[in-house]
Design a protein around this motif. Structure first.
Motif, short mmCIF file in Angstrom:
data_model
loop_
_atom_site.label_atom_id
_atom_site.label_comp_id
_atom_site.label_asym_id
_atom_site.label_seq_id
_atom_site.Cartn_x
_atom_site.Cartn_y
_atom_site.Cartn_z
N SER A 107 11.69 28.08 -4.21
CA SER A 107 10.88 28.48 -5.37
C SER A 107 11.60 29.52 -6.21
O SER A 107 11.62 29.44 -7.44
N ALA A 108 12.21 30.50 -5.54
CA ALA A 108 12.93 31.56 -6.26
C ALA A 108 14.13 30.99 -7.01
O ALA A 108 14.40 31.38 -8.15
N SER B 23 14.67 31.04 -11.01
CA SER B 23 15.87 31.68 -11.53
C SER B 23 16.63 30.74 -12.46
O SER B 23 17.08 31.14 -13.54
N ARG B 24 16.75 29.49 -12.05
CA ARG B 24 17.48 28.52 -12.87
C ARG B 24 16.74 28.19 -14.15
O ARG B 24 17.35 28.03 -15.21
N VAL C 295 22.72 24.97 -17.58
CA VAL C 295 22.77 23.59 -17.10
C VAL C 295 23.71 23.54 -15.91
O VAL C 295 24.83 24.06 -15.96
N LEU C 296 23.24 22.94 -14.81
CA LEU C 296 24.08 22.83 -13.63
C LEU C 296 25.18 21.81 -13.86
O LEU C 296 24.92 20.67 -14.24
N VAL C 297 26.41 22.24 -13.63
CA VAL C 297 27.56 21.34 -13.75
C VAL C 297 28.01 21.01 -12.34
O VAL C 297 28.26 21.91 -11.53
N LEU D 270 35.63 27.76 -5.18
CA LEU D 270 35.57 29.15 -5.66
C LEU D 270 34.84 29.25 -6.98
O LEU D 270 34.04 30.17 -7.20
N ALA D 271 35.09 28.29 -7.86
CA ALA D 271 34.38 28.28 -9.14
C ALA D 271 32.88 28.08 -8.92
O ALA D 271 32.05 28.70 -9.59
N ALA D 272 32.55 27.23 -7.96
CA ALA D 272 31.14 26.97 -7.66
C ALA D 272 30.45 28.24 -7.16
O ALA D 272 29.30 28.52 -7.53
N ILE D 273 31.14 29.02 -6.34
CA ILE D 273 30.55 30.26 -5.82
C ILE D 273 30.37 31.28 -6.94
O ILE D 273 29.36 31.98 -7.00
N GLN D 274 31.35 31.35 -7.85
CA GLN D 274 31.24 32.29 -8.96
C GLN D 274 30.08 31.92 -9.89
O GLN D 274 29.46 32.79 -10.50
N GLU D 275 29.79 30.62 -10.00
CA GLU D 275 28.70 30.16 -10.86
C GLU D 275 27.36 30.11 -10.13
O GLU D 275 26.33 29.79 -10.72
N ALA D 276 27.37 30.41 -8.84
CA ALA D 276 26.17 30.26 -8.02
C ALA D 276 25.07 31.23 -8.44
O ALA D 276 25.33 32.33 -8.94
N ASP D 277 23.84 30.79 -8.23
CA ASP D 277 22.68 31.66 -8.44
C ASP D 277 22.49 32.51 -7.18
O ASP D 277 22.64 32.00 -6.07
N THR D 278 22.18 33.78 -7.37
CA THR D 278 21.96 34.65 -6.22
C THR D 278 20.65 35.41 -6.41
O THR D 278 20.17 35.58 -7.53
N GLY D 279 20.10 35.86 -5.31
CA GLY D 279 18.87 36.62 -5.40
C GLY D 279 18.53 37.34 -4.11
O GLY D 279 19.10 37.05 -3.06
#
Length: 201
Positions: free
Chosen positions: A66-67, A71-72, A78-80, A88-97
């Motif tokens: 849900s969070a 957040s998104r 837009v998720l690529v 590494l690029a995916a981790i840098q673009e990741a949503d965190t909370g």
């Protein structure tokens, strides 16, 4: 102390109701405490305890899903889709909370939940509220990076369930018995080398 670590889905999954999350991997550390009284816990059969633990983990997964969704939606990004080799690029673009679980939701005491969502997967740590959040976040990112790089979890047809033994080893090395480690540069390099050698087998 980390209460549990889990990998679960945060996107639509065939066969699941909207808003549900499928837990792909979970590891619980330390004493298992639920909202039940100690007397109730003692009276439970082993199978009932296992189901109770499974439900606790599912509650966390649903709340994190849900969070992540909120957040998104709020970010409007837009998720690529990321392909293998771009972890590494995916981790840098990741949503965190970070979020707080109150008493009885589902453990006796309050807990802090840290999550990192990479595309359709979320990596989640449940810790004690007094834990160092920067250390917990760094550990979570490190575990996520190793999972994505060495276990190819972003690849098509990647089956986390078949890689659970390798995730166990990752957790044992990076977070032994659920303890967050302060590590200097030399220790980290040595650990990275060990992990790379093990994962190459």
């Amino acid at each position: 102390m980390v209460q549990c670590f889990l990998i679960h889905t945060v996107g639509p999954v065939n066969g699941l109701a909207p808003g549900e999350s499928r837990v792909l991997y979970s590891q619980v550390f330390g004493p298992e405490q639920s909202a039940l009284t100690p007397l109730d816990e003692i009276q439970l059969e082993p199978e009932q305890r296992r189901l109770l633990q499974k439900e606790r983990v599912a509650v966390v997964a649903r709340q994190v899903r849900s969070a992540v969704t909120l957040s998104r939606e709020a970010s409007g990004r837009v998720l690529v889709e990321t392909v293998l080799g771009e972890e590494l690029a995916a981790i840098q673009e990741a949503d965190t909370g970070v979020q707080r679980l109150g008493r009885g939701e589902p453990w006796v005491g309050e807990k802090t939940v840290l999550w990192l969502a990479v595309q359709g997967l979320a990596f989640t740590l449940v810790t004690e509220p007094h834990e160092n959040l920067l250390l917990a976040e760094g550990t979570l990112k490190n575990i996520t990076r190793h999972c994505l790089e060495h276990l190819r979890m972003l690849g098509t047809g990647s089956d986390v369930l078949l890689k659970s033994d390798r995730v166990d080893v990752l957790l044992h090395r990076l977070m032994p018995h659920g303890l967050l480690l302060f590590a200097n540069h030399r220790f980290t390099q040595s650990l990275e080398k060990d992990m790379t050698n093990y994962m190459a087998k």
